[in-house]
Each structure stands twice: as structure tokens, then as C-alpha cells.
Design a protein around this motif. Structure first.
Motif, PDB file in Angstrom:
ATOM      1  N   ALA A  92       0.827  -1.430  -0.024  1.00  0.00           N
ATOM      2  CA  ALA A  92      -0.063   0.117   0.076  1.00  0.00           C
ATOM      3  C   ALA A  92       0.785   1.323  -0.069  1.00  0.00           C
ATOM      4  O   ALA A  92       2.235   1.174   0.212  1.00  0.00           O
ATOM      5  N   GLY A  93       0.311   2.277  -0.480  1.00  0.00           N
ATOM      6  CA  GLY A  93       1.171   3.597  -0.253  1.00  0.00           C
ATOM      7  C   GLY A  93       0.695   4.062   1.091  1.00  0.00           C
ATOM      8  O   GLY A  93       0.067   3.817   1.834  1.00  0.00           O
ATOM      9  N   GLN A  94       2.085   4.835   1.572  1.00  0.00           N
ATOM     10  CA  GLN A  94       1.773   5.321   2.981  1.00  0.00           C
ATOM     11  C   GLN A  94       0.867   6.559   3.152  1.00  0.00           C
ATOM     12  O   GLN A  94       0.831   7.204   2.313  1.00  0.00           O
ATOM     13  N   ALA A  95       0.237   6.463   4.353  1.00  0.00           N
ATOM     14  CA  ALA A  95      -1.007   7.383   4.369  1.00  0.00           C
ATOM     15  C   ALA A  95      -0.608   8.289   5.454  1.00  0.00           C
ATOM     16  O   ALA A  95       0.122   7.810   6.515  1.00  0.00           O
ATOM     17  N   HIS A  96      -1.201   9.598   5.503  1.00  0.00           N
ATOM     18  CA  HIS A  96      -1.011  10.475   6.436  1.00  0.00           C
ATOM     19  C   HIS A  96      -2.409  10.906   7.162  1.00  0.00           C
ATOM     20  O   HIS A  96      -2.142  11.471   8.191  1.00  0.00           O
ATOM     21  N   GLU A  97      -3.477  10.284   6.685  1.00  0.00           N
ATOM     22  CA  GLU A  97      -4.608  10.699   7.351  1.00  0.00           C
ATOM     23  C   GLU A  97      -4.651   9.874   8.659  1.00  0.00           C
ATOM     24  O   GLU A  97      -4.285   8.566   8.656  1.00  0.00           O
ATOM     25  N   PRO A  98      -5.248  10.458   9.737  1.00  0.00           N
ATOM     26  CA  PRO A  98      -5.322   9.501  10.777  1.00  0.00           C
ATOM     27  C   PRO A  98      -5.957   8.333  10.928  1.00  0.00           C
ATOM     28  O   PRO A  98      -5.698   7.418  11.419  1.00  0.00           O
ATOM     29  N   TRP A  99      -7.015   8.209  10.271  1.00  0.00           N
ATOM     30  CA  TRP A  99      -7.798   6.949  10.169  1.00  0.00           C
ATOM     31  C   TRP A  99      -7.402   6.092   9.572  1.00  0.00           C
ATOM     32  O   TRP A  99      -7.403   4.667   9.634  1.00  0.00           O
ATOM     33  N   LEU A 100      -6.598   6.460   8.293  1.00  0.00           N
ATOM     34  CA  LEU A 100      -5.852   5.388   7.394  1.00  0.00           C
ATOM     35  C   LEU A 100      -4.560   5.019   8.195  1.00  0.00           C
ATOM     36  O   LEU A 100      -4.162   3.581   8.067  1.00  0.00           O
ATOM     37  N   ARG A 101      -3.932   5.957   8.842  1.00  0.00           N
ATOM     38  CA  ARG A 101      -2.763   5.372   9.885  1.00  0.00           C
ATOM     39  C   ARG A 101      -3.314   4.256  10.704  1.00  0.00           C
ATOM     40  O   ARG A 101      -2.414   3.596  11.150  1.00  0.00           O
ATOM     41  N   GLU A 102      -4.259   4.551  11.362  1.00  0.00           N
ATOM     42  CA  GLU A 102      -4.901   3.659  12.497  1.00  0.00           C
ATOM     43  C   GLU A 102      -5.260   2.416  11.822  1.00  0.00           C
ATOM     44  O   GLU A 102      -4.874   1.119  12.150  1.00  0.00           O
ATOM     45  N   SER A 103      -5.732   2.409  10.598  1.00  0.00           N
ATOM     46  CA  SER A 103      -6.210   1.264   9.764  1.00  0.00           C
ATOM     47  C   SER A 103      -4.824   0.511   9.499  1.00  0.00           C
ATOM     48  O   SER A 103      -5.055  -0.808   9.697  1.00  0.00           O
ATOM     49  N   ASP A 104      -3.833   1.201   9.097  1.00  0.00           N
ATOM     50  CA  ASP A 104      -2.653   0.523   8.808  1.00  0.00           C
ATOM     51  C   ASP A 104      -2.017  -0.174  10.041  1.00  0.00           C
ATOM     52  O   ASP A 104      -1.553  -1.454   9.794  1.00  0.00           O
ATOM     53  N   ARG A 105      -2.240   0.484  11.257  1.00  0.00           N
ATOM     54  CA  ARG A 105      -1.746  -0.266  12.445  1.00  0.00           C
ATOM     55  C   ARG A 105      -2.259  -1.577  12.800  1.00  0.00           C
ATOM     56  O   ARG A 105      -1.692  -2.523  12.856  1.00  0.00           O
ATOM     57  N   ALA A 106      -3.939  -1.446  12.735  1.00  0.00           N
ATOM     58  CA  ALA A 106      -4.605  -2.581  12.892  1.00  0.00           C
ATOM     59  C   ALA A 106      -4.479  -3.753  12.089  1.00  0.00           C
ATOM     60  O   ALA A 106      -4.346  -4.821  12.197  1.00  0.00           O
ATOM     61  N   ALA A 107      -4.428  -3.184  10.450  1.00  0.00           N
ATOM     62  CA  ALA A 107      -4.259  -4.274   9.501  1.00  0.00           C
ATOM     63  C   ALA A 107      -2.893  -4.949   9.578  1.00  0.00           C
ATOM     64  O   ALA A 107      -2.634  -6.092   9.433  1.00  0.00           O
ATOM     65  N   ALA A 108      -1.706  -4.187   9.874  1.00  0.00           N
ATOM     66  CA  ALA A 108      -0.688  -4.933  10.074  1.00  0.00           C
ATOM     67  C   ALA A 108      -0.471  -5.710  11.059  1.00  0.00           C
ATOM     68  O   ALA A 108       0.132  -6.817  11.095  1.00  0.00           O
ATOM     69  N   GLU A 109      -1.185  -5.470  11.988  1.00  0.00           N
ATOM     70  CA  GLU A 109      -1.032  -6.417  13.456  1.00  0.00           C
ATOM     71  C   GLU A 109      -1.819  -7.712  13.071  1.00  0.00           C
ATOM     72  O   GLU A 109      -1.480  -8.803  13.346  1.00  0.00           O
ATOM     73  N   ALA A 110      -2.803  -7.875  12.304  1.00  0.00           N
ATOM     74  CA  ALA A 110      -3.842  -8.793  12.199  1.00  0.00           C
ATOM     75  C   ALA A 110      -2.808  -9.659  10.906  1.00  0.00           C
ATOM     76  O   ALA A 110      -2.653 -10.804  10.955  1.00  0.00           O
ATOM     77  N   LEU A 111      -2.236  -8.919   9.865  1.00  0.00           N
ATOM     78  CA  LEU A 111      -1.381  -9.569   9.127  1.00  0.00           C
ATOM     79  C   LEU A 111      -0.180 -10.333   9.597  1.00  0.00           C
ATOM     80  O   LEU A 111       0.214 -11.563   9.180  1.00  0.00           O
ATOM     81  N   ALA A 112       0.382  -9.877  10.520  1.00  0.00           N
ATOM     82  CA  ALA A 112       1.508 -10.213  11.352  1.00  0.00           C
ATOM     83  C   ALA A 112       1.023 -11.670  11.841  1.00  0.00           C
ATOM     84  O   ALA A 112       1.874 -12.511  12.033  1.00  0.00           O
ATOM     85  N   LEU A 114      -0.994 -13.673  10.619  1.00  0.00           N
ATOM     86  CA  LEU A 114      -0.974 -14.435   9.834  1.00  0.00           C
ATOM     87  C   LEU A 114       0.336 -14.777   8.984  1.00  0.00           C
ATOM     88  O   LEU A 114       0.535 -15.645   7.857  1.00  0.00           O
ATOM     89  N   ASP A 115       1.329 -14.143   9.192  1.00  0.00           N
ATOM     90  CA  ASP A 115       2.815 -14.128   8.852  1.00  0.00           C
ATOM     91  C   ASP A 115       2.681 -13.670   7.361  1.00  0.00           C
ATOM     92  O   ASP A 115       3.361 -14.274   6.667  1.00  0.00           O
ATOM     93  N   ILE A 116       1.907 -12.511   7.125  1.00  0.00           N
ATOM     94  CA  ILE A 116       1.982 -11.928   5.761  1.00  0.00           C
ATOM     95  C   ILE A 116       2.506 -10.563   5.996  1.00  0.00           C
ATOM     96  O   ILE A 116       2.020  -9.792   6.651  1.00  0.00           O
ATOM     97  N   PRO A 117       3.445 -10.152   5.426  1.00  0.00           N
ATOM     98  CA  PRO A 117       4.398  -9.016   5.635  1.00  0.00           C
ATOM     99  C   PRO A 117       3.427  -7.933   4.859  1.00  0.00           C
ATOM    100  O   PRO A 117       2.762  -8.222   3.862  1.00  0.00           O
ATOM    101  N   PHE A 118       3.544  -6.545   5.440  1.00  0.00           N
ATOM    102  CA  PHE A 118       2.756  -5.636   5.034  1.00  0.00           C
ATOM    103  C   PHE A 118       3.693  -4.374   4.811  1.00  0.00           C
ATOM    104  O   PHE A 118       4.497  -4.069   5.563  1.00  0.00           O
ATOM    105  N   HIS A 119       3.785  -4.135   3.546  1.00  0.00           N
ATOM    106  CA  HIS A 119       4.881  -2.946   2.908  1.00  0.00           C
ATOM    107  C   HIS A 119       4.086  -1.764   2.680  1.00  0.00           C
ATOM    108  O   HIS A 119       3.082  -1.680   1.746  1.00  0.00           O
TER     109      HIS A 119
END
Length: 470
Positions: A92-112, A114-119
């Protein structure tokens, strides 16, 4: 073949898309867009999004691929889909919107789990905001030193060509974009938007080409004239990522001739960069003043005056023309954004958050960073803000930047027959002049809802209450 999931947000393009390029390096790409209600997009943004996604869907289909669209909680949809397709990674592209940053954080934890890298790749801004700091190590709070540091640090990416083939996603279940109901129907208020814009990657490149050829050389001289086509009008294309900021910087830098127009435009791009930087370091930028003393500012609650401003019925022609341009086209000239915002927060003393919320709903380029930073600048409560005593006189602004009244006449047909002498101040016109122009103040056009001199004095007194300093 290995599959990678491409999570698209405000990067709805195929060219110069670093997240797409990184995903392609992994193998077959499944492109995904999630309409997450956490973003709370306004009506004009939803109109643009529909057409931008439709354009991207066609571009992907032309390369043998399939755009997957889903609606719901992205932090659940992205990991679930990545697992279902057996993705080796998510990009994904890096986001600066607060809700997208929070989505990134939560999605990254869920993907981790599953052992799926999030770049994530730098995409929306020229520079990663966490990497720019003053000599003291603190974030910049003033534009000028930020712009000097940023100008030296900008090294746009080399062009990334769009892929010839984009196979992937064809067997993945997708919702229908047309079922999302993003377009207005009853009433259909989007006719002016359709006439003004061509959303999508091709439209973005066409707009850039026209600007560089026709307007860049005179940009420094013409950009403040709302009655002329002197600005790039690239803001919605940049916000939705239909063209990359790297590409715009590269193309503008390389354009001929060199001169003040080019340099002024590049500096304006850095104002956009500064807004993104401020939001990154101040996630509550849209709701809380950056200057603490403004938390106790004596704002007025004046719903009738707010509605008059929203609907272009303040009785001040240049203000009303700006607000009607916003409603009709989903966009407003930058000079008019300053004039209309100053009138709301200073002459009417209505909270800047009310104005920001209206712009958010009406702008096709509604951007969390630009919208909040600009409103705080005008209100005097942001970093590098306009001084408290700067209260734009809208009549003088009209004479200066719309001297023949062409802009007012375009959006205020009820005033079109007024002579130039009174187009910005019809309340000063003699009765016979008004009658000949078909204007009846208080009926065909309202009288001013505030006396400009009294409104200015009231604003200055309010700012002094909190110890305002410019």
C-alpha cells in the motif's frame, strides 16, 4: 504463481505507483479498494471516487486484470482477503490521514498474526514526514524554514511505467461499484461537476499537460485571479492519487521556460507538503486548534448566518460567488477559499470547524491535511497562521482580484447587469441603477448579513480577549 495484494487508497493510478511496482515484483497482483466508512467522505468526494474507480477499473481490465472493490472495515477485509488468496505480501501507499494510519496499524497486526508482510511505500507526498525535522530535532512549525529544508531534500522518483499486463483478481469475489450508490440521484446536483472535471488517470495527465503549456509561465502573476484560468486545478487528481506528486514535480521542474511562474508553483506544491507534514505530527488537526489559547476563543453560534454563507446568500458578491462556485463545481479558487473562510471566521465569528466541515462535504479535492491546515491558517490558530489582525475586506479583495466582476457575474447571474462600479458592492448603488440592472436588494439579492466595518471591529475585539498576537 505467487500472489500479492495491492491495497489501493489515495493512489488510484497505474503509472508512477511504487506500491504497485513492489507488488508486481512478488508475482501476480490482486488490486483491492475498500470503501471504509471510517473515512466519512463527503458527497462531492464520493462522486469523484465513483468515477475515479470506474476509470481505474477500465484501465486494469484493459491489461487483463480485475479491480476488486469491497465495502466495510478495511482492517478486517484486507487480512481476510490476503489469507483467502494466499498472498505472500500486502502492499500500500503510505498514508498521513489519521484514520488510515490507524487502519494500517490494525491491519499490520492482523497480517502479522497470519505471517503476511505488510509493505508501505511513499506515495502521496514528496517526502516521508517522519524524516524531516528542524535542527533541534522537533517538527517544523513554520512554513518558510520547512520549505527550505524540503526543497533541498526533494528528489522525485524516476518514472515508473504502468504495467503492460496486470493479471490477477479475476477469480476473486468483488462487489459492484454501481451498487454502492455514490452518485447523487434525488436530486442530481452533480451536473456542474460533470462539466468541470474528468476524473481518472488520463484526465489527470491531460490537466497537467494543459497547465504546463498554457498557464505555468504566468502562474506567479495569474494564480490569484479567480476570473482567469491561472491555476493548475490538479488538486483533486493529486488528492486521489490519479497522478503522483513525484510526476507533477518532475514535469513542472523540466518545463520551459524557467522563471517565477515555475518557482512559485513548486513552492505551492511544498505548501501541500507542509499540510501533510502538519497532519502527520498533529493527528487532531481537523478538530483542535494548534495554538492552545484558541481553545477559549469566543465563537458565535449563528446557524442562520452559517446557512447564508453555505448557500452563497451573504449579500457580499465575491463571497457568494466563491460559495456558489464550490456548490456548482465541487471546487473553489484558492484566493476565494481564503476570502470566504476569512469572512466566516472573522466577520461572522463562526467556528472554523464549521467551515472546514462544509468544505469537506462539498470539495472534490477534500483533503484532510490541506483542509484543516488551511482553515487553521485563516483562523489564526494554526502554525504559521495568518496574524489575528488580518481580516480580509471582501469588497477590496473583489476589486483587486476580480476588477471587472467577471467571476462574480459567472456565478451570480442575478447581479450580471450591474455596472462594474457596483458589482462588488451593490448596496451602494443608487436605486435607479439597481432597478435598471433588475436587482432588488432584500428580494432578488440579499442585503449584507453583517456590516463589514462592524464585523471587523468585533473580530479584533474577540482576538484581543484571548491575548491575540500576530
Amino acid at each position: 504463481m505467487a500472489k500479492a495484494l495491492l491495497w489501493l487508497r489515495n493512489d488510484l493510478r497505474l503509472a508512477d505507483n511504487p506500491a504497485l511496482a513492489a507488488a508486481l515484483d512478488e508475482g501476480e497482483v490482486v488490486p483491492l479498494y475498500v470503501l471504509d466508512p471510517v473515512a466519512k467522505l463527503g458527497g462531492a468526494s464520493l462522486w469523484w471516487l465513483h468515477h475515479s474507480l470506474a476509470s481505474l477499473r477500465d484501465d486494469i481490465a484493459g491489461r487483463g486484470g480485475h479491480l476488486v472493490v469491497r465495502r466495510g472495515d478495511a482492517t478486517k477485509i484486507v487480512p481476510a482477503l490476503a489469507r483467502k488468496i494466499g498472498a505472500v505480501s500486502v502492499h500500500a501507499g503510505q498514508a498521513h490521514e489519521p484514520w488510515l494510519r490507524e487502519s494500517d496499524r490494525a491491519a499490520a497486526e492482523a497480517l502479522a498474526r497470519l505471517d503476511i508482510p505488510f509493505h508501505r511505500q511513499r506515495s502521496a507526498l514528496l517526502l516521508s514526514p517522519e524524516h524531516i525535522a528542524s535542527r533541534s530535532g522537533d517538527p517544523y512549525r513554520v512554513y518558510t524554514p520547512f520549505s527550505r529544508a524540503a526543497f533541498d531534500a526533494v528528489h522525485p522518483r524516476s518514472p515508473i511505467a504502468p504495467p503492460d499486463r496486470l493479471a490477477g483478481g479475476g477469480r476473486v469475489e468483488s462487489e459492484r461499484l454501481e451498487d454502492w450508490g455514490l452518485l447523487p440521484t434525488q436530486p442530481d446536483w452533480a451536473d456542474g461537476l460533470r462539466g468541470a472535471w474528468t476524473p481518472g488517470e488520463a484526465g489527470a495527465w491531460a490537466r497537467l499537460g494543459d497547465f504546463l503549456e498554457d498557464d505555468l509561465a504566468a502562474y506567479a502573476r495569474e494564480r490569484d485571479r479567480p476570473d482567469r484560468s491561472g491555476t493548475s486545478r490538479l488538486s483533486p487528481h493529486l488528492h486521489w492519487g490519479e497522478i503522483s506528486i513525484d510526476a507533477v514535480w518532475r514535469e513542472a521542474s523540466a518545463a520551459k521556460p524557467d522563471g517565477s511562474g515555475k518557482q512559485t508553483y513548486l513552492k505551492e506544491l511544498l505548501w501541500r507538503e507542509f499540510a501533510g507534514y502538519l497532519l502527520w505530527h498533529n493527528p487532531k488537526l481537523a478538530v483542535e486548534p494548534l495554538r492552545a489559547e484558541y481553545a477559549s476563543f469566543p465563537w458565535r453560534r449563528a446557524p442562520a448566518e452559517l446557512r447564508a454563507w453555505q448557500h452563497g446568500r451573504t449579500g457580499i458578491p465575491i463571497v457568494d460567488a466563491g460559495m456558489r462556485q464550490l456548490w456548482q463545481t465541487g471546487w473553489m479558487h484558492n484566493r476565494m477559499r481564503m476570502v470566504t473562510a476569512s469572512f466566516l471566521v472573522k466577520h461572522l465569528l463562526i467556528p472554523w470547524q464549521e467551515g472546514a466541515a462544509w468544505f469537506w462535504d462539498c470539495l472534490v479535492d477534500a483533503d484532510a491535511a490541506n483542509n484543516a491546515a488551511s482553515w487553521q491558517w485563516v483562523a489564526g490558530c494554526g502554525t504559521d497562521a495568518a496574524p489575528y489582525f488580518r481580516v480580509f475586506n471582501p469588497v477590496l479583495q473583489g476589486w483587486k482580484f476580480d476588477p471587472d466582476g467577471a467571476y462574480v457575474r459567472e456565478f451570480m447571474p442575478e447581479l450580471a447587469q450591474l455596472p462594474d462600479k457596483f458589482i462588488q458592492n451593490p448596496w451602494e448603488a443608487p436605486e435607479d441603477v439597481l432597478r435598471e440592472a433588475g436587482v432588488t436588494l432584500g428580494k432578488t439579492y440579499p442585503r449584507p448579513i453583517v456590516d463589514l466595518k462592524s464585523g471587523r471591529n468585533r473580530a479584533l475585539a474577540a482576538f484581543k480577549e484571548i491575548g491575540g498576537k500576530g
